[in-house]
Write an enzyme that holds these catalytic residues in place. Structure first.
Site, PDB file in Angstrom:
ATOM      1  N   ASP A  64       0.875  -1.168   0.000  1.00 16.09           N
ATOM      2  CA  ASP A  64       0.000   0.000   0.000  1.00 16.09           C
ATOM      3  C   ASP A  64       0.913   1.218   0.000  1.00 16.09           C
ATOM      4  O   ASP A  64       1.485   1.578   1.030  1.00 16.09           O
ATOM      5  CB  ASP A  64      -0.898  -0.013   1.234  1.00 16.09           C
ATOM      6  N   ASN A  97       4.937   4.035  -9.979  1.00 15.52           N
ATOM      7  CA  ASN A  97       3.762   4.100 -10.863  1.00 15.52           C
ATOM      8  C   ASN A  97       2.429   4.076 -10.121  1.00 15.52           C
ATOM      9  O   ASN A  97       1.459   4.640 -10.608  1.00 15.52           O
ATOM     10  CB  ASN A  97       3.816   2.935 -11.853  1.00 15.52           C
ATOM     11  N   SER A 146       4.131  11.061 -13.658  1.00 12.28           N
ATOM     12  CA  SER A 146       3.343  12.270 -13.451  1.00 12.28           C
ATOM     13  C   SER A 146       2.118  12.198 -14.342  1.00 12.28           C
ATOM     14  O   SER A 146       1.523  11.133 -14.525  1.00 12.28           O
ATOM     15  CB  SER A 146       4.188  13.512 -13.757  1.00 12.28           C
ATOM     16  N   SER A 147       1.723  13.312 -14.920  1.00 10.63           N
ATOM     17  CA  SER A 147       0.533  13.368 -15.766  1.00 10.63           C
ATOM     18  C   SER A 147       0.589  14.616 -16.620  1.00 10.63           C
ATOM     19  O   SER A 147       1.156  15.637 -16.212  1.00 10.63           O
ATOM     20  CB  SER A 147      -0.727  13.399 -14.892  1.00 10.63           C
ATOM     21  N   TYR A 160      -5.410  16.095  -7.847  1.00  8.68           N
ATOM     22  CA  TYR A 160      -4.540  15.105  -8.494  1.00  8.68           C
ATOM     23  C   TYR A 160      -3.356  15.787  -9.177  1.00  8.68           C
ATOM     24  O   TYR A 160      -2.202  15.375  -9.032  1.00  8.68           O
ATOM     25  CB  TYR A 160      -5.367  14.310  -9.512  1.00  8.68           C
ATOM     26  N   LYS A 164       0.930  15.579  -8.739  1.00 13.74           N
ATOM     27  CA  LYS A 164       1.845  15.267  -9.835  1.00 13.74           C
ATOM     28  C   LYS A 164       2.840  16.398 -10.063  1.00 13.74           C
ATOM     29  O   LYS A 164       3.998  16.165 -10.422  1.00 13.74           O
ATOM     30  CB  LYS A 164       1.053  14.968 -11.110  1.00 13.74           C
ATOM     31  N   THR A 195      -7.404   3.081 -20.047  1.00 14.88           N
ATOM     32  CA  THR A 195      -7.241   2.011 -19.066  1.00 14.88           C
ATOM     33  C   THR A 195      -8.454   2.038 -18.130  1.00 14.88           C
ATOM     34  O   THR A 195      -9.384   2.820 -18.319  1.00 14.88           O
ATOM     35  CB  THR A 195      -5.959   2.186 -18.209  1.00 14.88           C
TER      36      THR A 195
END
Length: 255
Positions: A64, A97, A146-147, A160, A164, A195
């Site tokens: 976790d 990840n 990251s994003s 979120y 990142k 996904t």
């Protein structure tokens, strides 16, 4: 990857999605893989089997990433696994990840929402990497995920994206401080990918998928194969001189 000396990667959150794809892409390049999973043990074992079918060694450990209290125990498990399965004390590549999504307007994001994202995406990455440092070989690599949302702004993604953004800053500091050990640290920033992440928002919502495609230079939403291969390539010897970089893999979103 050099075939005369085994490389070992540890990929968090690798029972599904981008983590799974990354683990398989690394295996295809001759890398052995330790995958972690939060709750999907059966799926993680399936990934291990797929890696073994490729001809590489693999193992799965439960983790976790949002609970720093268990990190010492996890590191002990990693050390034991490395000794038993590979007769070594260190691994080469860490891919941070694991993660969860959240789609809520800024005004409706609760402190609990914020803390959960922070624990998994920022605090967890910070301290898991810190705890694993002695187990990473000098000359190894770290890739943080990251994003695209850290560059462009889409409503309902503020918390979120903040996490990142923090990961991207952390990446540069790690690269600076770990340089003396010849450890390169980079960020891969995926765009919108098909996904089950965030309930399959891009994969299963045709309206969302069409919007992403319309805003992407290459004209479609991303798929896992677009990302796993990029991460495996970044970890190849050909890219050993790439360091402290944010590499967006989005097909050209919002240019």
């Amino acid at each position: 990857m050099t075939q005369d000396k085994t490389k070992i990667a540890l990929v968090t959150g690798a029972s599904r999605g981008l983590g799974k794809n990354t683990a398989l892409a690394l295996a295809k390049k001759g890398v052995d893989v330790i995958v972690t999973y939060h709750s999907s043990e059966a799926e993680a074992k399936s990934v291990v089997s797929a890696i073994e079918e490729i001809g590489r060694k693999a193992a799965a450990l439960q983790l976790d990433t949002g609970n720093t209290k268990i990190f010492d125990g996890f590191v002990a498990q990693v050390k034991q696994l490395l000794q038993e399965k590979w007769q070594t004390e260190q691994f080469d590549f860490l891919v941070n990840n694991a993660g969860i999504g959240l789609h809520k307007p800024f005004a409706e994001t609760t402190e609990s929402d914020f803390d959960r994202l922070m624990n998994i995406h920022l605090k967890g990455v910070f301290f898991l990497t810190q705890k694993l440092l002695p187990s990473i070989k000098d000359g190894g690599r770290i890739v943080n995920i990251s994003s695209g949302l850290a560059r462009f702004a889409i409503p309902d993604s503020s918390a979120y994206a903040v996490m990142k953004g923090g990961v991207e800053v952390l990446t540069r500091y790690l690269a600076k401080e770990l340089g003396e050990r010849q450890i390169a640290v980079n960020t891969i920033a995926p765009g919108a990918i098909e996904t089950d992440f965030s309930g399959g928002a891009v994969r299963d919502n045709q309206k969302m998928n069409d919007f992403v495609a319309s805003q992407t230079a290459l004209g479609r939403a991303g798929v896992p194969d677009d990302i796993g291969g990029a991460i495996a390539s970044l970890l190849s010897e050909d890219n050993r001189w790439v360091n402290a970089q944010r590499i967006e893999v989005s097909g050209g979103m919002f240019l």
